[in-house]
Write a protein that holds these residues in place. Structure first.
Motif, PDB file in Angstrom:
ATOM      1  N   TYR A  14       0.816  -1.219   0.000  1.00 17.11           N
ATOM      2  CA  TYR A  14       0.000   0.000   0.000  1.00 17.11           C
ATOM      3  C   TYR A  14       0.852   1.273   0.000  1.00 17.11           C
ATOM      4  O   TYR A  14       0.623   2.172  -0.803  1.00 17.11           O
ATOM      5  CB  TYR A  14      -0.967   0.011   1.200  1.00 17.11           C
ATOM      6  CG  TYR A  14      -1.800   1.275   1.217  1.00 17.11           C
ATOM      7  CD1 TYR A  14      -2.946   1.359   0.437  1.00 17.11           C
ATOM      8  CD2 TYR A  14      -1.400   2.389   1.949  1.00 17.11           C
ATOM      9  CE1 TYR A  14      -3.694   2.530   0.396  1.00 17.11           C
ATOM     10  CE2 TYR A  14      -2.140   3.558   1.908  1.00 17.11           C
ATOM     11  CZ  TYR A  14      -3.282   3.623   1.144  1.00 17.11           C
ATOM     12  OH  TYR A  14      -4.007   4.785   1.096  1.00 17.11           O
ATOM     13  N   ASP A  15       1.816   1.358   0.908  1.00 16.43           N
ATOM     14  CA  ASP A  15       2.571   2.607   1.047  1.00 16.43           C
ATOM     15  C   ASP A  15       3.294   2.977  -0.243  1.00 16.43           C
ATOM     16  O   ASP A  15       3.254   4.128  -0.674  1.00 16.43           O
ATOM     17  CB  ASP A  15       3.583   2.505   2.191  1.00 16.43           C
ATOM     18  CG  ASP A  15       2.868   2.507   3.541  1.00 16.43           C
ATOM     19  OD1 ASP A  15       1.704   2.962   3.592  1.00 16.43           O
ATOM     20  OD2 ASP A  15       3.474   2.040   4.521  1.00 16.43           O
ATOM     21  N   GLU A  16       3.904   1.983  -0.864  1.00 17.30           N
ATOM     22  CA  GLU A  16       4.640   2.254  -2.100  1.00 17.30           C
ATOM     23  C   GLU A  16       3.684   2.743  -3.184  1.00 17.30           C
ATOM     24  O   GLU A  16       3.991   3.685  -3.918  1.00 17.30           O
ATOM     25  CB  GLU A  16       5.359   1.005  -2.607  1.00 17.30           C
ATOM     26  CG  GLU A  16       6.538   0.540  -1.757  1.00 17.30           C
ATOM     27  CD  GLU A  16       6.134  -0.185  -0.469  1.00 17.30           C
ATOM     28  OE1 GLU A  16       4.920  -0.449  -0.308  1.00 17.30           O
ATOM     29  OE2 GLU A  16       7.002  -0.449   0.370  1.00 17.30           O
ATOM     30  N   LEU A  17       2.527   2.086  -3.276  1.00 13.20           N
ATOM     31  CA  LEU A  17       1.568   2.491  -4.316  1.00 13.20           C
ATOM     32  C   LEU A  17       0.998   3.874  -4.018  1.00 13.20           C
ATOM     33  O   LEU A  17       0.899   4.735  -4.896  1.00 13.20           O
ATOM     34  CB  LEU A  17       0.443   1.456  -4.431  1.00 13.20           C
ATOM     35  CG  LEU A  17       0.858   0.123  -5.051  1.00 13.20           C
ATOM     36  CD1 LEU A  17      -0.278  -0.888  -4.961  1.00 13.20           C
ATOM     37  CD2 LEU A  17       1.300   0.290  -6.498  1.00 13.20           C
ATOM     38  N   ALA A  18       0.617   4.106  -2.758  1.00 13.27           N
ATOM     39  CA  ALA A  18      -0.006   5.387  -2.402  1.00 13.27           C
ATOM     40  C   ALA A  18       0.971   6.547  -2.575  1.00 13.27           C
ATOM     41  O   ALA A  18       0.562   7.676  -2.847  1.00 13.27           O
ATOM     42  CB  ALA A  18      -0.537   5.332  -0.967  1.00 13.27           C
ATOM     43  N   GLU A  19       2.258   6.269  -2.397  1.00 11.69           N
ATOM     44  CA  GLU A  19       3.260   7.336  -2.539  1.00 11.69           C
ATOM     45  C   GLU A  19       3.809   7.390  -3.961  1.00 11.69           C
ATOM     46  O   GLU A  19       4.641   8.231  -4.272  1.00 11.69           O
ATOM     47  CB  GLU A  19       4.416   7.102  -1.542  1.00 11.69           C
ATOM     48  CG  GLU A  19       3.990   7.396  -0.118  1.00 11.69           C
ATOM     49  CD  GLU A  19       4.914   6.759   0.920  1.00 11.69           C
ATOM     50  OE1 GLU A  19       6.037   6.363   0.543  1.00 11.69           O
ATOM     51  OE2 GLU A  19       4.496   6.667   2.088  1.00 11.69           O
ATOM     52  N   GLY A  20       3.325   6.504  -4.804  1.00 15.62           N
ATOM     53  CA  GLY A  20       3.838   6.442  -6.171  1.00 15.62           C
ATOM     54  C   GLY A  20       3.102   7.383  -7.109  1.00 15.62           C
ATOM     55  O   GLY A  20       2.348   8.254  -6.695  1.00 15.62           O
ATOM     56  N   GLU A  21       3.317   7.162  -8.386  1.00 12.59           N
ATOM     57  CA  GLU A  21       2.864   8.094  -9.411  1.00 12.59           C
ATOM     58  C   GLU A  21       1.522   7.708 -10.031  1.00 12.59           C
ATOM     59  O   GLU A  21       1.325   7.864 -11.216  1.00 12.59           O
ATOM     60  CB  GLU A  21       3.921   8.185 -10.513  1.00 12.59           C
ATOM     61  CG  GLU A  21       5.195   8.871 -10.083  1.00 12.59           C
ATOM     62  CD  GLU A  21       4.972  10.338  -9.751  1.00 12.59           C
ATOM     63  OE1 GLU A  21       4.587  11.090 -10.668  1.00 12.59           O
ATOM     64  OE2 GLU A  21       5.176  10.720  -8.594  1.00 12.59           O
ATOM     65  N   GLY A  22       0.635   7.138  -9.253  1.00 14.45           N
ATOM     66  CA  GLY A  22      -0.679   6.797  -9.797  1.00 14.45           C
ATOM     67  C   GLY A  22      -1.762   7.525  -9.041  1.00 14.45           C
ATOM     68  O   GLY A  22      -1.496   8.455  -8.283  1.00 14.45           O
ATOM     69  N   LEU A  23      -2.991   7.098  -9.279  1.00 12.85           N
ATOM     70  CA  LEU A  23      -4.114   7.590  -8.475  1.00 12.85           C
ATOM     71  C   LEU A  23      -4.561   6.414  -7.613  1.00 12.85           C
ATOM     72  O   LEU A  23      -4.864   5.341  -8.135  1.00 12.85           O
ATOM     73  CB  LEU A  23      -5.254   8.057  -9.379  1.00 12.85           C
ATOM     74  CG  LEU A  23      -6.405   8.830  -8.729  1.00 12.85           C
ATOM     75  CD1 LEU A  23      -7.210   9.555  -9.806  1.00 12.85           C
ATOM     76  CD2 LEU A  23      -7.358   7.952  -7.924  1.00 12.85           C
ATOM     77  N   THR A  24      -4.541   6.604  -6.306  1.00 11.78           N
ATOM     78  CA  THR A  24      -4.933   5.534  -5.388  1.00 11.78           C
ATOM     79  C   THR A  24      -6.328   5.826  -4.857  1.00 11.78           C
ATOM     80  O   THR A  24      -6.600   6.920  -4.351  1.00 11.78           O
ATOM     81  CB  THR A  24      -3.916   5.419  -4.235  1.00 11.78           C
ATOM     82  OG1 THR A  24      -2.649   5.092  -4.799  1.00 11.78           O
ATOM     83  CG2 THR A  24      -4.322   4.340  -3.234  1.00 11.78           C
TER      84      THR A  24
END
Ligand SMILES: Nc1ncnc2c1ncn2[C@@H]1O[C@H](COP(=O)(O)OP(=O)(O)OP(=O)(O)O)[C@@H](O)[C@H]1O
Ligand SMILES: [Mg+2]
Length: 164
Positions: free
Chosen positions: A96-106
């Motif tokens: 979760y953390d990597e995705l939420a801090e990444g370059e997408g829309l969560t």
């Protein structure tokens, strides 16, 4: 604008509103969706997917069992559904953390199932009113969320509806 509230009269209108959010959203934004079973969270998420240009070959459906679906688009859509999440560790396992801090829309359905608070720029509460009416209450938690709500409010109603 810290808070913004509106109503929709049909699933199509809810998708339309989600579509605007998908069009305006910047990379890295996190949006939490809450509201009871059948409120329209997935319906809103489908709209976000079309606003992001998610192809029809990769339809946005409820990730209730998978907990996470990732869709390609103008930026990736990370669609979580935490209804069946019981352990905080599960969320870490999903990255979760990597995705939420990444370059997408969560986008997170049932974020309120988490014992700890998840950080988000925008939180949306969807509630059923009479018949097919839904009330959507948006709350911004930071400057990016606020900018997004200003854009949404400024272009709503959209999608060709005329609402008196
Ligand atoms: N104005 C509206 N906006 C959204 N959905 C609506 C509206 N009016 C009726 N509906 C219906 O309500 C249902 C919403 O289902 P949806 O799966 O989006 O809810 P949900 O909040 O994701 O539920 P769950 O908690 O089970 O994940 C759909 O059957 C949809 O057609
Ligand atoms: Mg759902």
């Amino acid at each position: 604008m810290k808070n913004w509230q509106t109503t929709t009269a049909s699933p199509e209108e809810t998708r339309c509103l989600g579509g605007l959010l998908g069009e305006f959203a910047e990379a890295g934004i996190v949006v939490l969706l809450s509201g009871p079973l059948g409120a329209g969270k997935t319906c809103f998420a489908q709209g976000v997917g079309s606003g992001l240009g998610v192809p029809e070959s990769c339809p946005v459906t409820s990730p209730s069992y998978t907990l996470l679906n990732v869709h390609p688009g103008r930026m990736p859509l990370h669609h979580f559904d935490l209804y069946r999440l019981s352990m905080v560790d599960d969320l870490a396992d999903l990255g979760y953390d990597e995705l939420a801090e990444g370059e997408g829309l969560t986008l997170v359905e049932w974020a309120d199932r988490m014992t700890g608070e998840l950080y988000a720029s925008v939180s949306v509460l969807i509630e059923s009113l009479d018949g097919h009416s839904r009330r959507l209450t948006f709350e911004a938690s930071d400057a990016r969320g606020q900018e997004l709500l200003d854009q949404l409010a400024g272009s709503w109603p959209g999608c060709g509806q005329s609402r008196a």
